[in-house]
Design an enzyme around this catalytic site. Structure first.
Site, mmCIF file in Angstrom:
data_model
loop_
_atom_site.group_PDB
_atom_site.id
_atom_site.type_symbol
_atom_site.label_atom_id
_atom_site.label_comp_id
_atom_site.label_asym_id
_atom_site.label_seq_id
_atom_site.Cartn_x
_atom_site.Cartn_y
_atom_site.Cartn_z
ATOM 1 N N GLU A 175 0.838 -1.159 0.096
ATOM 2 C CA GLU A 175 -0.049 -0.037 0.125
ATOM 3 C C GLU A 175 0.919 1.298 -0.069
ATOM 4 O O GLU A 175 1.735 1.319 0.796
ATOM 5 C CB GLU A 175 -0.860 -0.070 1.180
ATOM 6 C CG GLU A 175 -1.925 1.241 1.380
ATOM 7 C CD GLU A 175 -2.860 0.983 2.458
ATOM 8 O OE1 GLU A 175 -3.640 0.100 2.211
ATOM 9 O OE2 GLU A 175 -2.815 1.881 3.188
ATOM 10 N N ASP A 217 -12.731 7.951 6.935
ATOM 11 C CA ASP A 217 -12.708 8.934 8.207
ATOM 12 C C ASP A 217 -13.179 10.182 7.687
ATOM 13 O O ASP A 217 -12.685 10.690 6.602
ATOM 14 C CB ASP A 217 -11.432 8.809 8.786
ATOM 15 C CG ASP A 217 -10.798 7.264 9.237
ATOM 16 O OD1 ASP A 217 -11.871 6.623 9.800
ATOM 17 O OD2 ASP A 217 -9.821 6.886 9.188
#
Length: 307
Positions: A27, A119
């Protein structure tokens, strides 16, 4: 805590018995400057020979990196010969806006989405679904599957998502994501292998049969990992602070300690039957490369690297 390793002769080098029969993914986060873009591209080039199943590029809170994420995912997928996955969240967007982004990815050859609730932007308070938007990751997964047959990875929390009422509610939410069409779950980072094993067992008992991949994050800064752990509920072992004490001004030594901790965690997971790993690289390829090397993974021949 009991060790997961079988006793070895004192002369046996560590990791000597690991055959490299693992699969990995990596990632990255999208760059904010041209200099950071160069670091990202070098990182991808460094890790590509290991033949990752895929690499993913994150998506900022509130969609703040939407275009940079898009550009890097498409570039990696088309230019680097590695399947690339785009992160996509529910935050601050209507269903139509999210669907348009997904259709754009599909049209440009991206077949893998990391689907997350997301988020809220810093300072905006608790998460609240956007009016007319997807309420959560399970709804997002179902919406993506209506658009096209995406491969979809979702998040999982061995130590329970901070917004979940309890661990059972968190598992129920994970099952909804798989039931909606998720391919696999990638966990939040953690430092206790037993925590992952217990979570894996509870997930299986809850009827979750999909792949659950541990997320491994090398610690670049103890202060930074304290901040991140506070946000996501990850427990930090008591011994970790002492290992990083005195290394703030010694980055090379800090990286050696970081790689050793993450490699030991990965080896313990391997001993418990794990064969798939996802590395949160923080765009620092050398640490993830070293850990994979210690796990026995070696560069693939040119024709073997996934395309």
């Amino acid at each position: 805590m009991t060790t997961l390793f079988a006793p070895q002769p004192a002369s046996a080098p560590p990791f000597a018995a690991l055959p490299g029969d693992i699969e990995v993914s990596f990632e990255f986060f999208p760059p904010k400057t041209e200099a950071m873009a160069a670091v990202l591209r070098q990182s991808v080039d460094t890790l590509a020979p290991l033949g990752p199943r895929f690499v993913s590029v994150t998506y900022g809170a509130g969609g703040t990196t939407r275009e940079r994420t898009h550009d890097e995912v498409v570039r990696i997928n088309n230019e680097c010969g590695i399947p690339a996955a785009a992160h996509l969240t529910c935050v601050d967007a209507t269903r139509e806006e999210v669907d348009d982004v997904a259709r754009r990815y599909w049209g440009e050859g991206i077949r893998h989405i990391v689907a997350l609730r997301g988020d809220p932007p810093p300072g905006s308070g608790a998460y609240a679904a956007h009016p007319g938007g997807y309420a959560n990751a399970a709804e997002l997964v179902a919406g993506l599957k209506r658009i096209a047959d995406f491969e979809i990875s979702v998040g999982a929390y061995p130590e329970t998502h901070p917004d979940s009422a309890d661990s059972q509610a968190d598992l129920d939410n994970l099952k909804r994501k798989f039931d909606a069409g998720a391919t696999r779950a990638i966990t939040q980072f953690f430092f206790d292998p037993e925590c992952f094993f217990a979570f894996r067992d509870k997930a299986a008992a809850a009827g979750i049969s999909g792949e659950i991949v541990p997320g491994i994050m090398p610690v670049l800064s103890f202060a930074a990992v304290q901040r991140m752990s506070g946000l996501c509920g990850t427990a930090i072992p008591d011994w970790m602070e002492g290992l990083f004490a005195g290394l703030d001004e010694k980055p090379s030594a800090r990286q050696l300690v970081s790689a050793s901790i993450a490699a030991d965690l990965s080896a313990r997971l391997y001993a418990g039957g794990v064969r798939q790993f996802h590395f949160y690289t923080l765009n620092r390829a050398e640490l993830s490369y070293a850990i994979c090397h210690m796990l026995g993974l070696r560069p693939k021949a040119t024709g073997d690297v996934q395309g």
